[in-house]
Design a protein around this motif. Sequence first.
Motif, PDB file in Angstrom:
ATOM      1  N   ASP A 163       0.838  -1.199   0.000  1.00 43.19           N
ATOM      2  CA  ASP A 163       0.000   0.000   0.000  1.00 43.19           C
ATOM      3  C   ASP A 163       0.873   1.248   0.000  1.00 43.19           C
ATOM      4  O   ASP A 163       0.509   2.275  -0.571  1.00 43.19           O
ATOM      5  N   LEU A 164       2.011   1.127   0.658  1.00 42.47           N
ATOM      6  CA  LEU A 164       2.922   2.250   0.866  1.00 42.47           C
ATOM      7  C   LEU A 164       4.349   1.779   0.659  1.00 42.47           C
ATOM      8  O   LEU A 164       4.726   0.710   1.151  1.00 42.47           O
ATOM      9  N   GLY A 191       0.482   2.884  -8.506  1.00 47.47           N
ATOM     10  CA  GLY A 191      -0.763   3.094  -7.782  1.00 47.47           C
ATOM     11  C   GLY A 191      -0.614   2.900  -6.290  1.00 47.47           C
ATOM     12  O   GLY A 191      -1.481   2.300  -5.640  1.00 47.47           O
ATOM     13  N   VAL A 192       0.484   3.422  -5.722  1.00 42.90           N
ATOM     14  CA  VAL A 192       0.750   3.270  -4.293  1.00 42.90           C
ATOM     15  C   VAL A 192       1.037   4.635  -3.662  1.00 42.90           C
ATOM     16  O   VAL A 192       1.346   5.602  -4.360  1.00 42.90           O
ATOM     17  N   PRO A 217      -1.451   7.714  -4.796  1.00 40.00           N
ATOM     18  CA  PRO A 217      -1.432   6.727  -5.880  1.00 40.00           C
ATOM     19  C   PRO A 217      -1.603   7.291  -7.279  1.00 40.00           C
ATOM     20  O   PRO A 217      -1.344   6.582  -8.259  1.00 40.00           O
ATOM     21  N   THR A 218      -2.031   8.536  -7.412  1.00 40.59           N
ATOM     22  CA  THR A 218      -2.110   9.148  -8.739  1.00 40.59           C
ATOM     23  C   THR A 218      -0.835   9.889  -9.099  1.00 40.59           C
ATOM     24  O   THR A 218      -0.699  10.416 -10.205  1.00 40.59           O
ATOM     25  N   GLY A 219       0.103   9.976  -8.151  1.00 35.33           N
ATOM     26  CA  GLY A 219       1.334  10.719  -8.369  1.00 35.33           C
ATOM     27  C   GLY A 219       1.271  12.148  -7.868  1.00 35.33           C
ATOM     28  O   GLY A 219       2.257  12.888  -7.994  1.00 35.33           O
ATOM     29  N   ALA A 220       0.157  12.549  -7.298  1.00 35.96           N
ATOM     30  CA  ALA A 220       0.034  13.907  -6.768  1.00 35.96           C
ATOM     31  C   ALA A 220       0.805  14.029  -5.457  1.00 35.96           C
ATOM     32  O   ALA A 220       0.887  13.073  -4.675  1.00 35.96           O
ATOM     33  N   THR A 221       1.371  15.197  -5.203  1.00 36.12           N
ATOM     34  CA  THR A 221       2.104  15.445  -3.966  1.00 36.12           C
ATOM     35  C   THR A 221       1.129  15.755  -2.841  1.00 36.12           C
ATOM     36  O   THR A 221       0.323  16.680  -2.939  1.00 36.12           O
TER      37      THR A 221
END
Length: 290
Positions: A163-164, A191-192, A217-221
């Motif tokens: 998950d992480l 996706g993590v 998971p979308t790549g957003a900060t």
Amino acid sequence: MKIAGVQMDVALGQPAANLAKIISKLTETAAAGATLTVFPECVLTGYCFDSREEALEHAETIPGPSTQRLAEACAATNSFAVVGMLEAAGDSLYNAAVLVGPAGVLGSYRKVHLPFLGIDRFTSYGDRPFAVHAADGLNVGMNICYDASFPEAARCLALQGADLIALPTNWPPGSECAAASAINTRAMENGVYYIAVNRVGEENGFPFIGHSRIADPTGATLATLPHDNEAILYAEIDLSRVRNKHYVRVPGKHEIDRFADRRPHLYGPVIEPHGLMPPGRTDSDSELAN
């Protein structure tokens, strides 16, 4: 679930002082509601040793005295921690990270990809498969610093249900692009959630840049520390969100599943031996490359 990253300075060759600081910061983050706190690479010992012999004086077994102290602190705070350290195992020395909780050591990791820098000039290559460990329902994978530059490492953890991914790191100048881009990319392509926690300060002439961050998971900060000062960053994570790998943006017209869409039968060149000699390594050090 809330997670935290402690961007902190480290005293080279002073594990007792570093451990006291780690426990103090863990108490602070747990009081703020964090279930898991991640600390930098080699936070227990420091990184810029000039010889294997010098570093070995501060290496420990896993489990060992420091992980026992950490487990006691986790029990007192009802929390978990990922901590970078040097591991002594027989005749070998590893750059390691350990996941500790109230019950003790839940898992450990030995750095696989070694740059010619600091203690990594003298450590052995990580010799165990990538693995995922459970911490209070959260599936945690660990990489260390330079590992983030190799997408295969994160992918192996994601395929095992991480998950992480926690990345304790010691980014020096020259790593700004990795800090700004690689972490978000590793999170997005797998996706993590991905948390990279760097140190600050200076050792033996090497400064460290900070710039710790957490990506979703979308790549957003989700959180970042765009400086080289001591600080703590926090983020909330959603397990139901990370465990859904099938993104339906427009039903029947735009759907994404990066695991189902893989084509592993075409990836053969990725795992073929390359026979190249890493800088500063001997033939015996390079067996994994062949």
